[in-house]
Design an enzyme around this catalytic site. Structure first.
Site, PDB file in Angstrom:
ATOM      1  N   VAL A  99       0.618  -1.235   0.068  1.00  0.00           N
ATOM      2  CA  VAL A  99      -0.021   0.090  -0.005  1.00  0.00           C
ATOM      3  C   VAL A  99       0.771   1.201  -0.051  1.00  0.00           C
ATOM      4  O   VAL A  99       0.673   2.336  -0.940  1.00  0.00           O
ATOM      5  CB  VAL A  99      -0.967   0.040   1.227  1.00  0.00           C
ATOM      6  CG1 VAL A  99      -1.629   1.252   1.164  1.00  0.00           C
ATOM      7  CG2 VAL A  99      -1.585  -1.203   1.199  1.00  0.00           C
ATOM      8  N   ASP A 143      13.538   1.279  11.809  1.00  0.00           N
ATOM      9  CA  ASP A 143      12.457   0.391  12.388  1.00  0.00           C
ATOM     10  C   ASP A 143      11.678   1.354  13.423  1.00  0.00           C
ATOM     11  O   ASP A 143      12.566   1.895  14.235  1.00  0.00           O
ATOM     12  CB  ASP A 143      13.323  -0.936  13.254  1.00  0.00           C
ATOM     13  CG  ASP A 143      12.265  -1.566  13.625  1.00  0.00           C
ATOM     14  OD1 ASP A 143      11.211  -1.353  14.238  1.00  0.00           O
ATOM     15  OD2 ASP A 143      12.674  -2.973  13.659  1.00  0.00           O
ATOM     16  N   TYR A 230      -1.769  -8.991  15.759  1.00  0.00           N
ATOM     17  CA  TYR A 230      -2.472  -7.989  14.864  1.00  0.00           C
ATOM     18  C   TYR A 230      -3.397  -7.520  15.126  1.00  0.00           C
ATOM     19  O   TYR A 230      -3.570  -6.097  15.223  1.00  0.00           O
ATOM     20  CB  TYR A 230      -2.413  -8.732  13.438  1.00  0.00           C
ATOM     21  CG  TYR A 230      -2.712  -7.797  12.394  1.00  0.00           C
ATOM     22  CD1 TYR A 230      -1.559  -6.835  11.788  1.00  0.00           C
ATOM     23  CD2 TYR A 230      -3.778  -7.872  11.612  1.00  0.00           C
ATOM     24  CE1 TYR A 230      -1.859  -5.880  10.692  1.00  0.00           C
ATOM     25  CE2 TYR A 230      -4.048  -6.848  10.651  1.00  0.00           C
ATOM     26  CZ  TYR A 230      -3.142  -6.080  10.140  1.00  0.00           C
ATOM     27  OH  TYR A 230      -3.437  -5.397   9.017  1.00  0.00           O
ATOM     28  N   TYR A 244      -3.776  10.490  22.517  1.00  0.00           N
ATOM     29  CA  TYR A 244      -2.775  11.670  21.877  1.00  0.00           C
ATOM     30  C   TYR A 244      -3.909  12.750  21.548  1.00  0.00           C
ATOM     31  O   TYR A 244      -3.305  13.973  21.825  1.00  0.00           O
ATOM     32  CB  TYR A 244      -1.803  11.284  20.977  1.00  0.00           C
ATOM     33  CG  TYR A 244      -0.565  10.819  21.555  1.00  0.00           C
ATOM     34  CD1 TYR A 244      -0.317   9.399  22.018  1.00  0.00           C
ATOM     35  CD2 TYR A 244       0.562  11.727  21.679  1.00  0.00           C
ATOM     36  CE1 TYR A 244       0.901   9.093  22.507  1.00  0.00           C
ATOM     37  CE2 TYR A 244       2.017  11.311  21.995  1.00  0.00           C
ATOM     38  CZ  TYR A 244       2.095  10.141  22.482  1.00  0.00           C
ATOM     39  OH  TYR A 244       3.382   9.639  23.056  1.00  0.00           O
ATOM     40  N   THR A 260      -7.593  -5.491   0.665  1.00  0.00           N
ATOM     41  CA  THR A 260      -7.103  -4.494  -0.665  1.00  0.00           C
ATOM     42  C   THR A 260      -6.314  -5.504  -1.351  1.00  0.00           C
ATOM     43  O   THR A 260      -5.345  -6.179  -0.955  1.00  0.00           O
ATOM     44  CB  THR A 260      -6.481  -3.354   0.008  1.00  0.00           C
ATOM     45  OG1 THR A 260      -7.130  -2.497   0.831  1.00  0.00           O
ATOM     46  CG2 THR A 260      -6.222  -2.442  -1.061  1.00  0.00           C
TER      47      THR A 260
HETATM   48  N1  LIG Z   1      -3.189  -4.672   2.515  1.00  0.00           N
HETATM   49  C1  LIG Z   1      -4.238  -4.834   3.117  1.00  0.00           C
HETATM   50  O1  LIG Z   1      -5.339  -5.284   2.584  1.00  0.00           O
HETATM   51  C2  LIG Z   1      -4.487  -4.049   4.253  1.00  0.00           C
HETATM   52  C3  LIG Z   1      -5.798  -4.388   5.184  1.00  0.00           C
HETATM   53  C4  LIG Z   1      -5.811  -3.571   6.482  1.00  0.00           C
HETATM   54  C5  LIG Z   1      -4.754  -2.661   6.930  1.00  0.00           C
HETATM   55  N2  LIG Z   1      -3.711  -2.833   6.311  1.00  0.00           N
HETATM   56  C6  LIG Z   1      -2.859  -1.950   6.931  1.00  0.00           C
HETATM   57  O2  LIG Z   1      -1.996  -1.189   5.710  1.00  0.00           O
HETATM   58  C7  LIG Z   1      -0.593  -0.959   6.073  1.00  0.00           C
HETATM   59  C8  LIG Z   1       0.176  -1.338   4.923  1.00  0.00           C
HETATM   60  O3  LIG Z   1      -0.103  -2.685   4.672  1.00  0.00           O
HETATM   61  P1  LIG Z   1       0.408  -3.422   3.371  1.00  0.00           P
HETATM   62  O4  LIG Z   1      -0.619  -4.287   2.709  1.00  0.00           O
HETATM   63  O5  LIG Z   1       1.251  -2.541   2.475  1.00  0.00           O
HETATM   64  O6  LIG Z   1       1.513  -4.367   3.974  1.00  0.00           O
HETATM   65  P2  LIG Z   1       3.082  -4.660   3.570  1.00  0.00           P
HETATM   66  O7  LIG Z   1       3.508  -6.015   4.528  1.00  0.00           O
HETATM   67  O8  LIG Z   1       3.306  -4.718   2.176  1.00  0.00           O
HETATM   68  O9  LIG Z   1       3.627  -3.296   3.855  1.00  0.00           O
HETATM   69  C9  LIG Z   1       4.044  -3.080   5.446  1.00  0.00           C
HETATM   70  C10 LIG Z   1       5.421  -2.136   5.317  1.00  0.00           C
HETATM   71  O10 LIG Z   1       5.819  -1.763   6.748  1.00  0.00           O
HETATM   72  C11 LIG Z   1       7.285  -2.155   6.743  1.00  0.00           C
HETATM   73  N3  LIG Z   1       7.430  -2.452   8.361  1.00  0.00           N
HETATM   74  C12 LIG Z   1       6.933  -3.635   8.827  1.00  0.00           C
HETATM   75  N4  LIG Z   1       7.475  -3.415  10.304  1.00  0.00           N
HETATM   76  C13 LIG Z   1       8.350  -2.435  10.207  1.00  0.00           C
HETATM   77  C14 LIG Z   1       8.923  -1.711  11.504  1.00  0.00           C
HETATM   78  N5  LIG Z   1       9.032  -2.364  12.517  1.00  0.00           N
HETATM   79  N6  LIG Z   1       9.623  -0.634  11.005  1.00  0.00           N
HETATM   80  C15 LIG Z   1       9.539  -0.112   9.762  1.00  0.00           C
HETATM   81  N7  LIG Z   1       8.817  -0.495   8.705  1.00  0.00           N
HETATM   82  C16 LIG Z   1       8.313  -1.626   9.067  1.00  0.00           C
HETATM   83  C17 LIG Z   1       7.416  -3.450   6.187  1.00  0.00           C
HETATM   84  O11 LIG Z   1       8.654  -3.532   5.691  1.00  0.00           O
HETATM   85  C18 LIG Z   1       6.701  -3.109   4.700  1.00  0.00           C
HETATM   86  O12 LIG Z   1       7.383  -2.113   3.767  1.00  0.00           O
HETATM   87  C19 LIG Z   1      -0.468  -1.919   7.139  1.00  0.00           C
HETATM   88  O13 LIG Z   1      -0.560  -0.982   8.559  1.00  0.00           O
HETATM   89  C20 LIG Z   1      -1.464  -2.853   7.285  1.00  0.00           C
HETATM   90  O14 LIG Z   1      -1.947  -3.251   8.732  1.00  0.00           O
HETATM   91  C21 LIG Z   1      -3.399  -3.547   5.157  1.00  0.00           C
END
Ligand SMILES: NC(=O)c1ccc[n+]([C@@H]2O[C@H](COP(=O)([O-])OP(=O)(O)OC[C@H]3O[C@@H](n4cnc5c(N)ncnc54)[C@H](O)[C@@H]3O)[C@@H](O)[C@H]2O)c1
Length: 410
Positions: A99, A143, A230, A244, A260
């Site tokens: 995303v 991180d 999660y 906050y 998504t």
């Molecule tokens: N894709 C979906 O359907 C969906 C649905 C609900 C919520 N979300 C939320 O959207 C966000 C993005 O999801 P996504 O699908 O792109 O997932 P993704 O795993 O592709 O992306 C997550 C990103 O966060 C980075 N990351 C993880 N832990 C980290 C840390 N401790 N420090 C720094 N970076 C870190 C990862 O390397 C990755 O680039 C997330 O917060 C997820 O919970 C996504």
């Protein structure tokens, strides 16, 4: 999947809340459907199909040596020339993920200064490599469980693994990322007076007893199950966010994202859309867990990005569902993906594709039976609703994965 409206989409984004986020779809496509070539002996085959060759890096796959040559961009896509008063400094945590990378593309094309913060746990540098070197772009390996200091106007806080195999790989780290990462980013928002948006999830509703799920519903989560790291992580992240807001006046936004899908989704993370498309493309049996009568709704990533940008720039501070309200059973979805993939294989000249079977396996623990967003709030306060049909999205994603398969990456 029938009954979904379909219109030809050439532009995404809106011009609302004083923030013009409109971008041509073809420009975005040039960033994820990048040129790719296959070299076999003296023969070179263009894997990219039509169009989308203006920008982005190129790759050539040498079949004999099983190696890939990347060519860095010759030029960046033109970005909007915003006056200083309108150009924002925007931090995107998790910006190298699925995303996040699409959000970064959009914000960059709109002319803003973007900093990506990522530890590359599930994300990859390649998703945003086409921006490296651009004067408006910066990528930092960091991180989020550790504090980070920077002057910014807006923070999109996405960093967190999102798929079950990834977030369950190290459950304690997932909770730590959700809790400490959000705490650190809220601290940053408080110090810099930046507006803060967190990507929460429909998983905060757990296995819901109410259907569809409105934002007022408090959820039904098993706090000790395998998904709890999660689900509970995101719940406590929301609690912190509103803490906050109440105590420190931080300007917050909470997006509850529903399933998504789209290009750049990690092909190995076990999510249903990528699983089905890859299995069908490779001619393997498609796996449905349980009897397939459980329902889901899927939104295409460009719709989600529209929703996130609207939420960030609008006035709605309550949690807001962003997802598709079009529900279908997993079985219906599997059959539709099979048909779409067959059509793409035909269009892309795949030789002798096999019609795959749909097989059933045991349902994983705590997998919700029904999930569909009630998006009345997003419609009312953001004037947002999804534009892309699932069929249009699956077509693009199938082309994207087919390219990866031909390039030897899948
Ligand atoms: N894709 C979906 O359907 C969906 C649905 C609900 C919520 N979300 C939320 O959207 C966000 C993005 O999801 P996504 O699908 O792109 O997932 P993704 O795993 O592709 O992306 C997550 C990103 O966060 C980075 N990351 C993880 N832990 C980290 C840390 N401790 N420090 C720094 N970076 C870190 C990862 O390397 C990755 O680039 C997330 O917060 C997820 O919970 C996504």
């Amino acid at each position: 999947m029938s009954g979904q409206q379909e219109q030809k989409i050439t532009e995404v984004g809106t011009n609302r809340f004083g923030f013009d986020s409109r971008v041509q779809v073809d420009t975005l496509r040039s960033l994820y459907l990048t040129p790719a070539f296959l070299k076999e002996g003296n023969k070179e085959t263009d894997l990219a199909g039509q169009g989308h060759k203006d920008y982005g890096s190129e790759s050539t796959y040498f079949k004999e040596t099983d190696s890939i040559q990347y060519t860095t961009v010759a030029k960046f896509p033109p970005v909007k020339n915003l006056p200083n008063t309108e150009r924002k400094r925007i931090l995107v945590t998790g910006g190298a993920g699925f995303v996040g990378s699409h959000l970064v593309d959009r914000l960059m094309l709109l002319g803003h200064e973007v900093t990506v913060l990522d530890n590359f746990f599930t994300g990859s540098r390649t998703t945003v490599s086409h921006w490296v070197g651009h004067p408006n772009f910066e990528m930092v390996r960091h991180d989020v469980v550790n504090p980070f200091l920077i002057e910014v106007d807006q923070i999109y806080h996405l960093a967190c693994p999102a798929s079950p195999p990834h977030y369950q790989y190290n459950a304690v780290k997932t909770i730590k990322t959700s809790f400490m990462g959000t705490l650190n980013m809220l601290g940053l928002a408080k110090r810099t007076k930046a507006r803060f948006l967190i990507t929460s999830t429909s998983e905060v509703y757990g296995d819901p007893e109410e259907h569809p799920q409105r934002e007022e519903y408090w959820g039904h989560v098993n706090c000790i199950g395998p998904r709890a790291c999660y689900d509970e992580g995101k719940r406590v992240a929301e609690t912190l966010t509103y803490g906050y807001q109440r105590q420190d006046g931080v300007d917050v936004r909470v997006a509850r994202i529903f399933n998504t899908f789209g290009p750049r989704m990690n092909p190995y993370d076990g999510r249903v859309v990528s699983n089905f498309i890859i299995q069908a493309l490779k001619g393997e049996d498609m796996t449905v867990y349980g009897d397939g009568q459980q329902t889901r709704s899927f939104q295409y990533v460009h719709d989600l990005i529209d929703g996130l940008i609207l939420l960030m720039n609008g006035d709605e501070t309550r949690p807001t569902n962003i997802g598709s309200s079009h529900e279908f059973t997993i079985m219906e979805f599997a059959e539709a993906v099979r048909d779409i993939v067959e059509q793409i294989q035909k269009e892309e000249g795949v030789a002798n594709p096999r019609r795959v079977n749909i097989i059933h396996k045991e349902m994983p623990i705590d997998d919700p039976q029904r999930r569909r967003a009630d998006t009345a709030r997003a419609k009312e306060s953001l004037e947002w609703q999804p534009k892309w049909s699932v069929k249009q999205g699956v077509e693009e994603m199938a082309r994207y994965y087919l390219r990866m398969i031909r390039e030897g990456k899948l």
